[in-house]
Design a protein around this motif. Structure first.
Motif, short mmCIF file in Angstrom:
data_model
loop_
_atom_site.label_atom_id
_atom_site.label_comp_id
_atom_site.label_asym_id
_atom_site.label_seq_id
_atom_site.Cartn_x
_atom_site.Cartn_y
_atom_site.Cartn_z
N PHE A 1 6.71 5.47 8.09
CA PHE A 1 5.18 5.58 8.03
C PHE A 1 4.79 5.42 6.31
CE2 PHE A 1 1.77 8.52 6.44
CZ PHE A 1 0.91 7.79 7.34
N ALA A 2 5.81 5.94 5.42
CA ALA A 2 5.53 5.69 4.08
C ALA A 2 5.57 4.32 3.73
CB ALA A 2 6.58 6.88 3.27
N SER A 3 6.63 3.67 4.23
CA SER A 3 6.92 2.23 3.81
C SER A 3 5.84 1.34 4.21
CB SER A 3 8.26 1.94 4.34
OG SER A 3 8.06 1.91 5.86
N GLN A 4 5.23 1.73 5.48
CA GLN A 4 3.97 0.84 5.77
C GLN A 4 2.75 1.18 5.03
OE1 GLN A 4 2.62 1.80 9.84
NE2 GLN A 4 1.46 -0.25 10.13
N ILE A 5 2.53 2.19 4.52
CA ILE A 5 1.26 2.74 3.70
C ILE A 5 1.67 2.03 2.46
CG2 ILE A 5 -0.03 4.37 2.59
CD1 ILE A 5 0.00 4.36 5.52
N VAL A 6 2.95 2.21 1.70
CA VAL A 6 3.20 1.53 0.49
C VAL A 6 3.21 -0.04 0.34
CG1 VAL A 6 5.29 1.24 -1.38
CG2 VAL A 6 4.78 3.47 -0.39
N GLY A 7 3.48 -0.50 1.53
CA GLY A 7 3.55 -1.94 1.66
C GLY A 7 2.08 -2.44 1.80
N GLY A 8 1.23 -1.61 2.45
CA GLY A 8 -0.14 -1.88 2.57
C GLY A 8 -1.04 -1.92 1.34
N SER A 9 -0.69 -0.70 0.66
CA SER A 9 -1.66 -0.36 -0.46
C SER A 9 -0.85 0.71 -1.23
CB SER A 9 -2.91 0.11 -0.22
OG SER A 9 -3.89 0.38 -1.24
N PRO A 10 -0.13 0.34 -2.30
CA PRO A 10 0.34 1.51 -3.15
C PRO A 10 -0.56 2.46 -3.80
CG PRO A 10 1.01 -0.91 -3.75
CD PRO A 10 0.25 -1.06 -2.83
N VAL B 1 -3.26 3.68 -2.33
CA VAL B 1 -3.54 4.65 -1.28
C VAL B 1 -2.25 5.63 -0.92
CG1 VAL B 1 -4.09 5.02 1.31
CG2 VAL B 1 -5.22 3.11 -0.13
N ALA B 2 -1.15 4.97 -1.04
CA ALA B 2 0.02 5.84 -0.85
C ALA B 2 -0.01 6.89 -1.90
CB ALA B 2 1.30 4.95 -0.92
N GLU B 3 -0.28 6.83 -3.09
CA GLU B 3 0.04 7.46 -4.01
C GLU B 3 -1.20 8.46 -4.16
OE1 GLU B 3 2.10 8.11 -6.33
OE2 GLU B 3 3.23 6.31 -6.79
N ALA B 4 -2.13 8.11 -3.66
CA ALA B 4 -3.54 9.05 -3.48
C ALA B 4 -3.30 9.94 -2.30
CB ALA B 4 -4.70 8.50 -3.15
N ASN B 5 -2.27 9.79 -1.57
CA ASN B 5 -1.76 10.66 -0.35
C ASN B 5 -0.51 11.30 -0.35
OD1 ASN B 5 -3.82 10.17 2.23
ND2 ASN B 5 -3.77 8.30 1.04
N GLY B 6 0.04 11.31 -1.83
CA GLY B 6 1.29 11.98 -2.08
C GLY B 6 2.37 11.55 -1.88
N ILE B 7 2.49 10.19 -1.44
CA ILE B 7 3.66 9.27 -1.22
C ILE B 7 4.25 8.60 -2.27
CG2 ILE B 7 4.55 7.24 0.07
CD1 ILE B 7 2.54 7.94 2.30
N SER B 8 5.30 8.93 -2.50
CA SER B 8 6.02 8.43 -3.95
C SER B 8 6.34 6.84 -3.70
CB SER B 8 7.16 9.03 -4.40
OG SER B 8 8.07 8.27 -5.51
N VAL B 9 5.38 5.86 -4.36
CA VAL B 9 5.68 4.58 -4.22
C VAL B 9 7.10 4.26 -4.66
CG1 VAL B 9 5.04 2.08 -4.80
CG2 VAL B 9 3.34 4.02 -4.37
N ALA B 10 7.74 4.75 -5.86
CA ALA B 10 8.85 4.35 -6.37
C ALA B 10 10.02 4.80 -5.53
CB ALA B 10 9.10 5.08 -7.70
N ARG B 11 10.03 6.01 -5.32
CA ARG B 11 10.94 6.46 -4.17
C ARG B 11 11.05 5.56 -2.93
NH1 ARG B 11 10.77 12.40 -3.15
NH2 ARG B 11 8.93 11.98 -1.92
N THR B 12 10.05 5.31 -2.30
CA THR B 12 10.11 4.68 -1.19
C THR B 12 10.50 3.25 -1.27
OG1 THR B 12 8.06 5.56 -0.25
CG2 THR B 12 8.50 3.61 0.75
N VAL B 13 10.07 2.57 -2.32
CA VAL B 13 10.80 1.11 -2.67
C VAL B 13 12.09 1.28 -2.88
CG1 VAL B 13 10.62 -0.65 -4.44
CG2 VAL B 13 8.39 0.26 -3.54
#
Length: 357
Positions: free
Chosen positions: A232-241, A243-255
């Motif tokens: 789920f996190a990877s899909q959000i990060v790939g779509g919009s980093p 938006v991912a950060e705004a929802n508490g998803i670590s873009v760096a860690r996911t990548v």
């Protein structure tokens, strides 16, 4: 005079069923269109080369599926393509456009060779798990470098992964001439791996257990991408980093995580090819198969099950093109051209579909 305001015209939302049907049609239709266009282009080239397209494609089909031996070659050729294609799909899902599969594959083969030639493990039950873990770790290390450079420093992953490919290749060239060189040989290659380190095969065939590893990886990766928090996190990060950060998803860690998984799958692919098909390390093992795996991932639309079908097609085209060259004196490079046309068709069709939405 009183102005009459008409209500805004709104387009009713598309029913979920219709949306799913359109998505399924696109998922299946685009690859089929690509295959048809690619085979048509190959047929034209075969005619220009003085051959008969029908006979040539019949020869290709026989070379890929004409018997137990041909099927074994097809499946073993598919195995590294499937593993690396899955790795590319995972990375791409996070927006990490790596082209480092060749480096992951090469370092996996180097690691597998070093382990089995330097450690007297004596039995495949001990050797294979150790080789798998160390090769995966080596591939993950190379993949992780590009991931960290992207996530922490903003370095373009296409450039960094390409440079890492070169770094690993020259390490391979050094290894087969120095620490892993065959002391009794005259060419840059290692000794043949011990029999106890070779992957077990189905009796009477060339199908080794690495084929089943690749088969098992397909539903596992599908589950990872569709049913886990990372997926789920990877899909959000790939779509919009953002938006991912705004929802508490670590873009760096996911990548970085996706880069590590991608590298690990590539490392296992290299070890599988060495222990199951090549049996010794040489420069020939770095044959560009990592870039072919990208073709497989794109043709399979980065769907794990689509990647299997694409790997079968590409592996069959490779085997078939070699057979056509031997029997009809038609250049084997026609198979490469067919693959290129298929990918261009997929990219063009995807663009058309996106603009039509």
């Amino acid at each position: 005079m009183t102005a009459t305001l008409s209500p805004p015209v709104t387009t009713p939302p598309e029913p979920p069923t219709a949306s799913r049907i359109r998505s399924l049609t696109t998922t299946i239709g685009v690859p089929l269109l690509a295959v048809a266009v690619g085979l048509a282009a190959g047929g034209i080239l075969i005619v220009l080369a003085g051959g008969d397209p029908g006979q040539a494609y019949a020869t290709m089909l026989d070379a890929a599926l004409g018997g137990d031996t041909q099927l074994g070659r097809l499946l073993t050729g598919m195995t590294p393509l499937v593993l690396m294609g899955l790795g590319y799909a995972i990375a791409y899902r996070t927006g990490f456009i790596t082209i480092g599969a060749q480096g992951h594959y090469d370092v996996g083969a180097i690691t597998a060779t070093a382990v089995v030639l330097s450690m007297p493990l004596g039995t495949s039950w001990i050797a294979i798990p150790i080789v798998a873990v160390t090769a995966a770790a080596a591939g993950a290390c190379i993949g992780g470098i590009a991931g960290v450079l992207k996530a922490r420093l903003g370095v373009n992953e296409i450039i960094s992964s390409l440079m890492l490919n070169y770094l690993v290749f020259y390490t391979l060239a050094w290894a087969v001439r120095k620490p892993l060189a065959n002391p009794n040989g005259f060419t840059p290659e290692s000794e043949r791996i011990p029999d106890w380190a070779a992957l077990a095969t189905i009796p009477g065939t060339r199908i080794h257990i690495g084929v089943f590893v690749a088969i098992a990886a397909v539903p596992l990766v599908w589950w990872l991408m569709r049913s886990t928090r990372f997926g789920f996190a990877s899909q959000i990060v790939g779509g919009s980093p953002s938006v991912a950060e705004a929802n508490g998803i670590s873009v760096a860690r996911t990548v970085v995580t996706s880069a590590l998984i991608s590298g690990a799958l590539g490392g296992i692919a290299g070890a599988t090819m060495l222990l199951g098909s090549e049996f010794r390390l040489s420069l020939a093992i770095s044959s560009g198969i990592g870039f072919t795996a990208i073709v497989v991932a794109l043709l399979g639309r980065r769907n794990p099950f689509g990647i299997v079908l694409a790997a079968a097609l590409v592996s069959g085209l490779t085997l078939g093109s070699q057979a056509v060259q031997r029997t009809q004196e038609i250049p084997a490079s026609i198979g490469t051209v067919v693959q290129a046309v298929m990918i261009l068709t997929v990219l063009l069709a995807n663009r058309i579909v996106e603009r039509a939405r």
